[in-house]
Write a protein that holds these residues in place. Structure first.
Motif, PDB file in Angstrom:
ATOM      1  N   THR A  21       0.677  -1.255   0.070  1.00 56.79           N
ATOM      2  CA  THR A  21      -0.085  -0.194  -0.207  1.00 56.79           C
ATOM      3  C   THR A  21       0.868   1.323  -0.320  1.00 56.79           C
ATOM      4  N   GLN A  22       2.054   1.105   0.083  1.00 59.00           N
ATOM      5  CA  GLN A  22       3.190   2.324  -0.071  1.00 59.00           C
ATOM      6  C   GLN A  22       2.841   3.081  -1.213  1.00 59.00           C
ATOM      7  N   ARG A  23       3.217   4.265  -1.293  1.00 59.69           N
ATOM      8  CA  ARG A  23       3.238   4.986  -2.864  1.00 59.69           C
ATOM      9  C   ARG A  23       4.108   4.267  -3.760  1.00 59.69           C
ATOM     10  N   LEU A  24       3.859   4.460  -5.042  1.00 59.83           N
ATOM     11  CA  LEU A  24       4.513   4.159  -6.014  1.00 59.83           C
ATOM     12  C   LEU A  24       5.825   4.556  -6.175  1.00 59.83           C
ATOM     13  N   PRO A  25       7.004   4.099  -6.113  1.00 57.58           N
ATOM     14  CA  PRO A  25       8.169   4.862  -6.306  1.00 57.58           C
ATOM     15  C   PRO A  25       8.345   5.540  -7.457  1.00 57.58           C
ATOM     16  N   PRO A  26       9.037   6.664  -7.763  1.00 56.89           N
ATOM     17  CA  PRO A  26       9.348   7.447  -9.065  1.00 56.89           C
ATOM     18  C   PRO A  26       9.836   6.703 -10.108  1.00 56.89           C
ATOM     19  N   PRO A  27       9.372   7.101 -11.403  1.00 57.80           N
ATOM     20  CA  PRO A  27       9.856   6.326 -12.492  1.00 57.80           C
ATOM     21  C   PRO A  27      11.346   6.156 -12.694  1.00 57.80           C
ATOM     22  N   ASN A  28      12.379   7.010 -11.937  1.00 50.56           N
ATOM     23  CA  ASN A  28      13.782   6.683 -12.113  1.00 50.56           C
ATOM     24  C   ASN A  28      14.160   5.294 -11.302  1.00 50.56           C
ATOM     25  N   ASN A  29      13.011   4.751 -10.777  1.00 46.82           N
ATOM     26  CA  ASN A  29      13.389   3.431 -10.015  1.00 46.82           C
ATOM     27  C   ASN A  29      13.022   2.573 -11.156  1.00 46.82           C
TER      28      ASN A  29
END
Length: 419
Positions: A21-29
């Protein structure tokens, strides 16, 4: 030992729940920028909400705690699509890690509140409706939540009738332009202020005033006919995402609210007899068709690149009985939901870039969404794994390997001893 095993399993269960349920890590990941775009269209927002309910359930098969806001880098919408965007991305008051509404709850929200928002017994001074109920329910739902608190980036285009300039509420702007950090209630009300249907909306934030109506790719003739107030925000949403992210690939899911069935062919001889008024009436329909086709042509051309996955789900031959933006009779709302379910079983369609004809692709929209869910799930897992590695630890997924049969047997033995 049994107690130790119990607490290890309990901790793992809690950790997995928080992990999903945590936020989606940014696209650079990761490898892909993921974009969801939702058209405007009044009560016809039931159509994309039905499609999103299918996608939501497809993701929950893989991750029971899945929420769409945790799988898309940016969600954009205008008109009713702006309202859906806000409901999907605004955190719940009970659990700030989860959204205020699931797609299924959005369907219930439309059916319960639509008849009060679009109540013809409460006419406006100019627009069809006064907007009072919409304002009240929006403030009740979103409370004091602001744009910077959303679970993912949102892009909600509007238009300021005083400055006569577009105003796009986007998380990407907040660092440089903090006055965009408005209340989500004010943003959603502004997005829903479709000309002739609901009144323009005025508010102030951080010393800046806004005088807004709904807006995204709307023809200047939109104010003449409610059927045209169905802007497609895909271009604005994708543009915001690309301006602020490095990317190698991009995935775009664009959802429409339906377009009317085409009228029988009109011949030149008949058109030659039309009066100015008849040309105005038919001209609105022509402009609607031309604007829709050119928008689809633009997106189809732009997103034809190999690095872009683009799925447009739209009902191109909407039954005229369900084409109204403001008809909130139960049978009409139920009919729109049923149309959405039927749309899932229809073949994927796309516009022929040479003839502008709508052509069928391979497979159904439901099958395309299933494939999309696979991509979204895989991308999220990849990013979470990369994020874990960057923190210097072992990849989280490697710490939760499936236990061997011998280990399972030992666990069962320990459990039998406790019992």
């Amino acid at each position: 030992m049994a107690h130790l095993v119990f607490f290890v399993l309990l901790f793992a269960g809690q950790l997995i729940g928080g992990f999903s349920t945590q936020r989606l890590p940014p696209p650079n990941n990761g490898n892909i920028i993921t974009v969801l775009s939702i058209d405007g269209g009044g009560i016809r927002g039931i159509l994309p909400a039905t499609v999103l309910d299918y996608l939501d359930k497809a993701l929950k098969v893989k991750d029971p705690n899945a929420d769409l806001a945790h799988y898309f880098d940016v969600i954009g919408g205008t008109g009713t699509g702006g309202l859906i965007t806000a409901l999907l991305a605004t955190p719940s008051l009970d659990d700030p890690t989860r959204p205020a509404f699931t797609p299924a709850q959005i369907l219930d929200f439309y059916k319960e509140n639509g008849p009060h928002v679009l109540n013809k017994s409460r006419p406006g001074n100019g627009p069809i409706f006064d907007g009072e109920f919409l304002h009240n329910i929006s403030r009740e739902v979103f409370k004091d939540t602001r744009l910077n608190q959303t679970l993912t980036n949102v892009v909600i285009p509007t238009f300021d009738i005083k400055t006569q300039k577009p105003v796009t509420f986007s998380n990407y702007k907040l660092g440089r332009y903090p006055y965009f950090n408005a209340l989500m209630s004010d943003i959603s009300i502004s997005a829903s202020a479709a000309p002739t249907i609901l009144p323009p909306y005025y508010f102030e934030n951080d010393g800046v005033e806004f005088n807004l109506i709904s807006g995204a790719d709307l023809s200047m003739f939109s104010i003449l006919d409610e059927s045209l107030v169905n802007g497609n925000p895909t271009r604005a949403t994708v543009s915001e995402a690309l301006r602020h992210n490095k990317y190698s690939r991009i995935l775009v899911l664009s959802l429409g609210t339906g377009t009317k069935e085409t009228q029988p062919d009109l011949d030149v001889e008949m058109a030659a007899t039309w009066s100015d008024w008849e040309w105005l009436i038919h001209g609105i329909t022509f402009i609607d068709r031309a604007t829709t086709s050119m928008t689809e042509y633009y997106h189809g051309s732009l997103f034809q690149q190999p690095a872009i996955t683009y799925l447009r789900i739209q009902e191109y031959e909407l039954d005229p009985a369900h084409s109204s933006l403001v008809e909130v009779a139960k049978e009409n709302m139920d009919g729109l939901e049923e149309t959405g379910k039927e749309l899932l079983e229809e073949k994927v369609k796309k516009i022929n870039l040479n003839t502008f004809s709508i052509e069928e692709g391979v497979g159904t929209n439901a099958e395309a969404l299933d494939r999309l869910a696979d991509i979204l799930y895989g991308e999220r897992q990849h990013r979470l794994k990369q994020k874990s590695v960057e923190k210097g630890g072992r990849p989280f997924l490697e710490t939760l390997r499936v236990p061997s049969d011998k280990t399972k047997a030992n666990w069962a033995f320990q459990k039998s001893k406790v019992m």
